[in-house]
Design a protein around this motif. Structure first.
Motif, short mmCIF file in Angstrom:
data_model
loop_
_atom_site.label_atom_id
_atom_site.label_comp_id
_atom_site.label_asym_id
_atom_site.label_seq_id
_atom_site.Cartn_x
_atom_site.Cartn_y
_atom_site.Cartn_z
N ARG A 19 4.59 -9.01 -5.25
CA ARG A 19 4.33 -9.57 -6.59
C ARG A 19 3.56 -10.90 -6.56
O ARG A 19 2.49 -11.00 -7.18
CB ARG A 19 5.64 -9.76 -7.32
CG ARG A 19 6.38 -8.48 -7.56
CD ARG A 19 7.84 -8.78 -7.67
NE ARG A 19 8.57 -7.71 -8.31
CZ ARG A 19 9.77 -7.88 -8.81
NH1 ARG A 19 10.35 -9.06 -8.78
NH2 ARG A 19 10.39 -6.86 -9.36
N PRO A 20 4.08 -11.94 -5.86
CA PRO A 20 3.31 -13.18 -5.85
C PRO A 20 1.99 -13.05 -5.10
O PRO A 20 1.04 -13.77 -5.40
CB PRO A 20 4.24 -14.19 -5.17
CG PRO A 20 5.23 -13.37 -4.42
CD PRO A 20 5.37 -12.08 -5.18
N TYR A 21 1.91 -12.11 -4.14
CA TYR A 21 0.63 -11.90 -3.47
C TYR A 21 -0.39 -11.40 -4.49
O TYR A 21 -1.53 -11.88 -4.55
CB TYR A 21 0.77 -10.90 -2.31
CG TYR A 21 -0.54 -10.71 -1.59
CD1 TYR A 21 -0.95 -11.63 -0.63
CD2 TYR A 21 -1.39 -9.65 -1.90
CE1 TYR A 21 -2.18 -11.49 0.01
CE2 TYR A 21 -2.61 -9.50 -1.27
CZ TYR A 21 -3.00 -10.43 -0.32
OH TYR A 21 -4.22 -10.30 0.30
N PHE A 22 0.02 -10.44 -5.29
CA PHE A 22 -0.86 -9.90 -6.33
C PHE A 22 -1.31 -11.04 -7.26
O PHE A 22 -2.49 -11.18 -7.58
CB PHE A 22 -0.10 -8.83 -7.11
CG PHE A 22 -0.92 -8.02 -8.07
CD1 PHE A 22 -1.35 -6.74 -7.74
CD2 PHE A 22 -1.24 -8.51 -9.34
CE1 PHE A 22 -2.09 -5.97 -8.64
CE2 PHE A 22 -1.97 -7.76 -10.24
CZ PHE A 22 -2.40 -6.49 -9.90
N ALA A 173 3.40 -4.11 -9.84
CA ALA A 173 2.60 -3.53 -8.75
C ALA A 173 3.46 -2.71 -7.78
O ALA A 173 3.07 -1.59 -7.38
CB ALA A 173 1.82 -4.63 -8.02
N PRO A 174 4.66 -3.21 -7.41
CA PRO A 174 5.49 -2.38 -6.51
C PRO A 174 5.95 -1.08 -7.16
O PRO A 174 6.18 -0.09 -6.47
CB PRO A 174 6.69 -3.29 -6.21
CG PRO A 174 6.22 -4.68 -6.48
CD PRO A 174 5.25 -4.55 -7.62
N ALA A 199 -5.71 0.51 -7.61
CA ALA A 199 -7.13 0.21 -7.33
C ALA A 199 -7.42 -1.28 -7.37
O ALA A 199 -8.53 -1.72 -7.03
CB ALA A 199 -8.02 0.93 -8.34
N ASP A 200 -6.46 -2.08 -7.78
CA ASP A 200 -6.70 -3.53 -7.89
C ASP A 200 -7.02 -4.10 -6.50
O ASP A 200 -6.37 -3.74 -5.52
CB ASP A 200 -5.45 -4.21 -8.46
CG ASP A 200 -5.70 -5.68 -8.70
OD1 ASP A 200 -6.03 -6.04 -9.85
OD2 ASP A 200 -5.59 -6.48 -7.73
N PRO A 201 -8.01 -5.00 -6.41
CA PRO A 201 -8.38 -5.55 -5.10
C PRO A 201 -7.20 -6.22 -4.38
O PRO A 201 -7.11 -6.15 -3.15
CB PRO A 201 -9.46 -6.58 -5.44
CG PRO A 201 -10.01 -6.15 -6.76
CD PRO A 201 -8.91 -5.45 -7.49
N ALA A 202 -6.30 -6.83 -5.12
CA ALA A 202 -5.14 -7.48 -4.48
C ALA A 202 -4.24 -6.43 -3.83
O ALA A 202 -3.78 -6.59 -2.70
CB ALA A 202 -4.35 -8.28 -5.51
N PHE A 203 -4.02 -5.34 -4.53
CA PHE A 203 -3.19 -4.27 -3.99
C PHE A 203 -3.87 -3.65 -2.76
O PHE A 203 -3.24 -3.39 -1.74
CB PHE A 203 -2.91 -3.20 -5.05
CG PHE A 203 -1.91 -2.18 -4.59
CD1 PHE A 203 -0.55 -2.38 -4.79
CD2 PHE A 203 -2.32 -1.03 -3.94
CE1 PHE A 203 0.38 -1.46 -4.32
CE2 PHE A 203 -1.40 -0.10 -3.48
CZ PHE A 203 -0.04 -0.31 -3.68
#
Ligand SMILES: N[C@@H](CCC(=O)N[C@@H](CS)C(=O)NCC(=O)O)C(=O)O
Length: 219
Positions: A19-22, A173-174, A199-203
């Protein structure tokens, strides 16, 4: 040295760390990541040596003379929103922001059946596993309702819950990863939103790093 260090657990499993990474990926923060492998005999001691709560994720802000430690995934996301207001990690509109905070808090404190029975396992394919456990169908139905309501009321400007990416998306996201693994039947809006998160670049970055991690641990 970067301004921020995000301490995370094994990327394949640490839904709280994703989560915080995203969120941080959607800010201009200069950051690096420190990984602590989960599920090893040393895990608890290694986490305790850096994290006051004994849990990851942990954010370290090195811009202070004594580096500031912020723990708990939602608190870290809130802190990032304050540090980088231009990133609009919360929606600008007060009503949308209140709802975004509500859905994020609901995700943070709820959905125990989903969490317990459908743990994040990034590269696993387990269609149907756990879906008939008590409470799971109710959790999934509630998540679908939340997503549909947010997308319908606030999502016109983009494919995320509130149009552009916010902390609410980071919190879910998770769940997108879990849905890809366990494959519950989803309505059109929820299915499309899962694809948006995956598809999000962070994911995608998280997955790439996780692949390297599992490669290393298998070597
Ligand atoms: N509420 C916390 C929960 C964090 C959490 O449960 N983290 C797990 C890893 S995903 C952990 O650190 N477990 C300690 C351990 O494995 O020893 C948050 O939102 O950050």
């Amino acid at each position: 040295m970067t301004d921020f260090t995000l301490v995370v657990g094994s990327r394949e499993w640490s839904s709280w760390s994703l989560r915080p990474y995203f969120a941080i990926c959607h800010t201009p923060a200069a950051f690096d990541v420190t990984l602590i492998a989960l599920r090893t005999p040393e895990t608890a001691a290694r986490i305790r040596s850096v994290s006051p709560s004994g849990f990851v994720p942990l954010l370290i802000d090195r811009r202070f003379a004594t580096p500031l430690k912020v723990w708990d995934s939602l608190a870290i996301c809130e802190y990032l929103a304050e540090c980088f207001p231009q990133a609009q990690l919360w929606p600008a509109d007060p009503a949308a922001r209140a709802v975004a905070r509500s859905v994020s808090a609901e995700m943070h404190s709820g959905f125990r059946a989903l969490r317990t029975n459908l743990p994040m396992d990034l590269f696993a394919e387990k269609p149907g596993v756990g879906l008939d456990a008590e409470g799971v169908a109710d959790d999934i139905a509630r998540i679908e309702t939340l997503w549909r309501d947010c997308r319908t009321a606030y999502g016109a400007a983009g494919p995320y819950l509130f149009g552009a990416p916010t902390i609410a998306d980071a919190m879910f996201a998770p769940v997108a990863s879990r849905f890809r693994t366990y494959r519950p039947a989803l309505g059109e809006i929820a299915a499309a939103y899962v694809e948006t998160l995956l598809a999000d670049p962070a994911f995608r970055d998280w997955e790439t790093a996780a692949r390297r991690e599992s490669h290393i641990s298998q070597a």
